[in-house]
Enzyme design. Structure first.
Site, short mmCIF file in Angstrom:
data_model
loop_
_atom_site.label_atom_id
_atom_site.label_comp_id
_atom_site.label_asym_id
_atom_site.label_seq_id
_atom_site.Cartn_x
_atom_site.Cartn_y
_atom_site.Cartn_z
N HIS A 116 11.39 80.91 56.17
CA HIS A 116 12.26 80.05 55.37
C HIS A 116 11.39 79.01 54.65
O HIS A 116 10.45 78.48 55.24
CB HIS A 116 13.26 79.34 56.29
N CYS A 152 15.50 81.19 49.69
CA CYS A 152 16.56 80.19 49.75
C CYS A 152 16.55 79.39 48.45
O CYS A 152 15.63 78.60 48.21
CB CYS A 152 16.33 79.27 50.96
N HIS A 210 19.41 83.16 50.98
CA HIS A 210 20.36 82.05 51.10
C HIS A 210 20.67 81.61 49.68
O HIS A 210 19.74 81.25 48.95
CB HIS A 210 19.71 80.84 51.79
N ASP A 248 25.07 79.47 51.28
CA ASP A 248 24.39 78.45 52.08
C ASP A 248 25.30 77.24 52.19
O ASP A 248 26.50 77.34 51.96
CB ASP A 248 23.04 78.14 51.44
N HIS A 249 24.72 76.11 52.53
CA HIS A 249 25.51 74.89 52.75
C HIS A 249 26.70 74.80 51.79
O HIS A 249 26.54 74.93 50.58
CB HIS A 249 24.64 73.66 52.50
N TYR A 263 28.19 73.40 57.01
CA TYR A 263 28.56 74.66 57.65
C TYR A 263 30.04 74.78 58.02
O TYR A 263 30.39 75.35 59.04
CB TYR A 263 27.66 74.91 58.87
C1 DNO Z 1 19.39 74.65 57.03
C2 DNO Z 1 18.75 75.97 57.27
C3 DNO Z 1 17.45 75.82 58.03
C4 DNO Z 1 16.90 77.19 58.38
C5 DNO Z 1 15.61 77.12 59.14
C6 DNO Z 1 15.04 78.50 59.38
O1 DNO Z 1 20.57 74.59 56.90
O2 DNO Z 1 18.60 76.68 56.11
O3 DNO Z 1 17.69 75.08 59.18
O4 DNO Z 1 17.83 77.85 59.16
O5 DNO Z 1 14.65 76.39 58.45
O6 DNO Z 1 14.22 78.48 60.50
#
Ligand code: DNO
Length: 363
Positions: free
Chosen positions: A207, A245, A272, A317-318, A331
């Protein structure tokens, strides 16, 4: 691609598997054993129980996010080999249980960093936000307490209270570790886990660092195109791949996201997708996934993923906190479900268009 949703397990998540199953197109979850500490071996029994719970709800485990890397490995401490052995054992156990995707990060001390967890947007939703000014004014030990009030009773991944209690010691571990040294430590780790990944066909997906630059003077190495290419070349194995991401690489406006995706063809194992709204290069907040709500062209991002033949799991994602939901910041169910539907819509349109074009050319 396969549309998925991140799920923290029934003990930690406000969102249920039954709800996830009703999001159109979502058949898999990305999950973890949230109660394990970095460095612990995940037993086959624990993994099996996690899988069984997900499968009983009519879904499947599409991958793990995250198997966290112990700080000794990242810092290259004397005892790192012990923790690498544990990591290898966890990978083996995951492989035996037929799980083939692991997302992880190599950020020292802090995982992702945000300075606000509930910034209010004009539409009344609240979102995660970051300003460099706030980081510059904060001493790292106070980072956790400064955001703790907005956690909605949840534990944020990477911000577990036990870790935050050790922040001072953790910082001490990284004295003298610059980017080059951190890169060497990552290489050392990857070289040692690749044989297990080859044996069990496990795709490792690193990531990006979020934000994609150094915070609190700590080295950060997964921040942009050149650095990620270097990491892929130094361990030239298809199992050594990335999580693309958009919201993390996108924190740095110099990163051209569609171009990066194209340059990572074959090595993106997980995606992501999220949008950010910038007020300046050092002040941004998370937006709805829709392009017009933020600063990114989400159509171009999804199109680039389609064009490189991306076939791995993807997840919204978020999300924003909307409709009165109380959940772990970023989340909740509602806005991520909207995100999944939107990304699915983009994908369908891009795919149909590409196929129609191809058919037209063949005629
Ligand atoms: C945040 C996530 C990160 C991700 C980690 C992977 O919301 O995208 O916490 O899960 O960096 O290890």
């Amino acid at each position: 691609m396969e549309m998925t949703l991140r799920w923290y397990g029934s003990q930690h998540d406000t969102v249920t598997l039954e709800q996830i199953r009703q999001i159109p197109g979502v058949k898999g979850v990305i999950t973890t054993l949230y109660d394990t500490m970095p460095g612990e071996v995940w037993s086959r029994q624990q993994i099996r129980a996690m899988k069984a719970e997900v499968e009983a709800a009519g879904l499947h485990v599409a991958g793990i996010e995250s198997v966290n890397v112990h700080e000794s490995i990242k810092a290259g401490a004397a005892d790192r080999d012990i923790y690498i052995d544990h990591y290898r054992q966890t990978l083996e156990n995951l492989g035996e249980e037929d799980i083939h995707l692991v997302c992880y990060n190599f950020m020292p001390v802090f995982d992702w960093t945000r300075t606000e967890l509930a910034r209010r947007r004009p539409d009344g939703s609240t979102v995660l936000a970051y300003t460099q000014k706030a980081v510059d004014e904060l001493i790292p030990e106070n980072m956790f307490t400064s955001i703790a009030g907005d956690l909605n009773g949840s534990i944020m991944p990477g911000w577990e209270p036990e870790r935050m209690e050790q922040v001072k010691e953790l910082f001490a571990m990284y004295k003298g570790i610059n980017e080059e040294k951190l890169f060497e430590n990552l290489t050392y780790f990857l070289e040692r886990i690749m044989p297990v990944c080859d044996r069990y066909d496990i795709n490792m997906a690193i990531h990006p660092d979020d934000p994609a630059w150094s915070v609190f003077g700590l080295p950060r190495i997964i921040t942009g195109k050149e650095k990620i290419q270097r990491m892929l070349k130094v361990v030239e194995n298809p199992h050594n791949g990335v999580t693309f991401c958009s919201g993390s690489y996108g924190t740095n406006l110099k990163n051209d996201l569609p171009d990066m995706i194209r340059s990572l063809k074959g090595r993106i194992h997980f995606a992501h997708v999220r949008n950010l709204k910038f007020h300046s290069a050092e002040d941004f907040e998370e937006a709805a996934h829709l392009s017009s709500d933020g600063s990114f062209d989400m159509y171009e991002i999804v199109k680039a993923l389609y064009e490189i033949g991306f076939s791995g799991p993807i997840r919204p994602d978020h999300g924003r906190m909307i409709w009165g939901e109380k959940a772990m910041p970023g989340y909740g169910l509602y806005d991520r479900a909207l995100g999944a539907a939107y990304i699915n819509g983009l994908w369908e349109a891009i795919e149909k268009n590409a196929k129609a074009q191809k058919a037209g050319e063949e005629r």
